[in-house]
Design an enzyme around this catalytic site. Structure first.
Site, short mmCIF file in Angstrom:
data_model
loop_
_atom_site.label_atom_id
_atom_site.label_comp_id
_atom_site.label_asym_id
_atom_site.label_seq_id
_atom_site.Cartn_x
_atom_site.Cartn_y
_atom_site.Cartn_z
N TYR A 192 -1.38 -14.84 -6.16
CA TYR A 192 -2.27 -15.71 -5.40
C TYR A 192 -2.26 -17.14 -5.96
O TYR A 192 -3.14 -17.93 -5.66
CB TYR A 192 -3.70 -15.17 -5.41
CG TYR A 192 -3.88 -13.95 -4.53
CD1 TYR A 192 -3.25 -12.76 -4.84
CD2 TYR A 192 -4.68 -13.99 -3.40
CE1 TYR A 192 -3.40 -11.63 -4.03
CE2 TYR A 192 -4.84 -12.88 -2.59
CZ TYR A 192 -4.19 -11.70 -2.92
OH TYR A 192 -4.35 -10.60 -2.12
N LYS A 205 2.72 -2.87 -13.27
CA LYS A 205 4.14 -2.63 -13.01
C LYS A 205 4.93 -3.36 -14.10
O LYS A 205 5.85 -4.13 -13.81
CB LYS A 205 4.47 -3.13 -11.59
CG LYS A 205 5.79 -2.65 -11.04
CD LYS A 205 5.75 -1.24 -10.51
CE LYS A 205 7.13 -0.82 -10.07
NZ LYS A 205 7.22 0.60 -9.71
N ASP A 239 2.45 2.56 -8.87
CA ASP A 239 2.89 3.48 -7.80
C ASP A 239 2.45 4.90 -8.09
O ASP A 239 1.86 5.59 -7.25
CB ASP A 239 4.40 3.36 -7.53
CG ASP A 239 5.22 3.19 -8.79
OD1 ASP A 239 4.64 3.21 -9.88
OD2 ASP A 239 6.45 3.05 -8.68
N ASP A 259 -6.32 -6.12 -4.63
CA ASP A 259 -6.54 -6.24 -3.19
C ASP A 259 -6.10 -4.96 -2.49
O ASP A 259 -6.85 -4.36 -1.71
CB ASP A 259 -5.73 -7.45 -2.69
CG ASP A 259 -5.95 -7.73 -1.22
OD1 ASP A 259 -7.08 -7.54 -0.75
OD2 ASP A 259 -4.99 -8.16 -0.54
#
Ligand code: ATP
Length: 341
Positions: A125, A172, A206, A230
């Protein structure tokens, strides 16, 4: 409750209808609030102002607390997001989203009770996007030690105050070794040096999402960088009945803005069918925040009164359409008002 001036931003789409319903319930519940109304989003643009007018930002800075309906940012017209501007300019670095099973709302899992903490100022962002060469574009993911440490400390402190016992960081870092690597290193450090009594775990995002939808009870608090926060917020909303029941708070060291996780839902705007509960629950968080900040136990009592009333409303089977019921926005608000003790 001591009378407070609070900024209200009705917003766009379903924003004005759910905001009005919530203001009505707050008033009937005895919340002593002077609303200072300001605009943002399409409504602000239509009145000739910027999507995020400076006077709205100034008002929040002045009064310290705002209740905000969802705002739309026009897509692809060079406007930067209302929400991103608000969070960055006021340094509202911690987004808090409690996700709990609601009475009378049947979903796949019972007793879901999670708290999502999302870093609100960095990551993808950053708004830094370039066209490197025609046909090749890039978006920059930013992580700073200051912001990663700040959100980790905030999350552990929240866990301590709210008697939560475990924080899981979803990341990640196997792919984004520098940015996500920094995020988990800062969390590890705060855990080890300042909050060793709170359990700490990490999961690759994931695999973490798969585990979340298999059995959410494995988790307690989730700590995520901006974009993951989000996405995972909406995923968790799906565990408990959807976006109509997930509240949120954007909190900084000096100001706080309370808003539902959902957007302006243009598909149902103006039809008196939107669920006002997510914003109502956000308003309850706001009252509890005021109680904590100012030692105003009257505000906490109003919050408890409203929470008891909406739990009872759902238990009695009074629900809006998104939860399988038939009530419109106003009728649901009336049902909550009827149950205020
Ligand atoms: P954003 O990009 O701002 O998240 P969006 O359009 O992706 O916006 P929402 O506006 O949150 O997402 O809406 C997603 C779906 O959820 C829509 O179909 C909408 O009708 C539904 N929805 C969202 N909020 C509510 C609500 N309060 N009551 C009922 N349905 C809702």
């Amino acid at each position: 409750m001591k009378t407070r001036d609070i900024v209200v931003i009705p917003g766009d789409g379903i924003g004005p209808e759910v905001t009005q319903a919530v203001q009505r319930i707050l008033e009937k519940a005895g919340a002593s609030i002077e609303w200072i109304e300001h605009q943002a989003g399409l409504t602000a643009l239509a009145s000739g102002a910027d999507v995020m007018p400076q006077e709205t930002l100034d008002a929040i800075q002045h009064y310290g607390v705002a209740l905000k309906g969802p705002c739309t940012t026009p897509v692809g017209k060079g406007f930067s997001s209302v929400n991103v501007q608000l969070r960055k300019k006021l340094n509202l670095y911690a987004a808090v989203r409690p996700v709990r099973s609601m009475p009378g709302v049947k979903t796949r899992f019972e007793n879901v009770d999670l708290v999502i903490i999302r870093e609100n100022t960095e990551g993808l962002y950053s708004g830094v996007e370039n066209e490197v060469t025609p046909g090749v574009v890039m978006s920059m993911k930013v992580a700073s030690e200051v912001a990663c440490t700040r959100i980790a400390r905030w999350a552990f402190r929240y866990a301590t105050h709210r008697q939560r016992n475990k924080i899981t960081v979803m990341h990640k870092a196997n792919i984004m070794k520098l940015t996500d690597g920094l995020f988990i290193r800062c969390a590890q450090q705060i855990h080890k040096q300042e909050y060793p009594n709170i359990a700490y775990q990490e999961t690759i995002i994931d695999a973490g999402c798969m585990r979340l939808v298999q059995d959410p009870s494995q988790f307690d608090m989730l700590l995520l960088e901006n974009l993951y926060g989000d996405v995972v917020s909406d995923l968790c909303a799906g565990l408990i009945g959807g976006l109509g029941v997930v509240p949120g708070a954007n909190i900084g060291d000096e100001h706080a803005v309370f808003e539902a996780v959902h957007g302006s839902a243009p598909d149902i705007a103006g039809k008196n069918v939107a669920n006002p509960l997510a914003l109502l629950m956000s308003a309850v968080m706001m009252l509890n925040y005021i109680a904590d900040q100012h030692g105003d136990e009257g505000a906490r009592a109003v919050a408890t009164r409203i929470r008891t009333a909406y739990d009872q409303t759902l238990e009695d089977g009074c629900k809006t359409r998104d939860l399988g019921g038939e009530l419109g926005t106003d009728a649901f608000a009336d049902a909550v008002i009827d149950r205020l003790g």
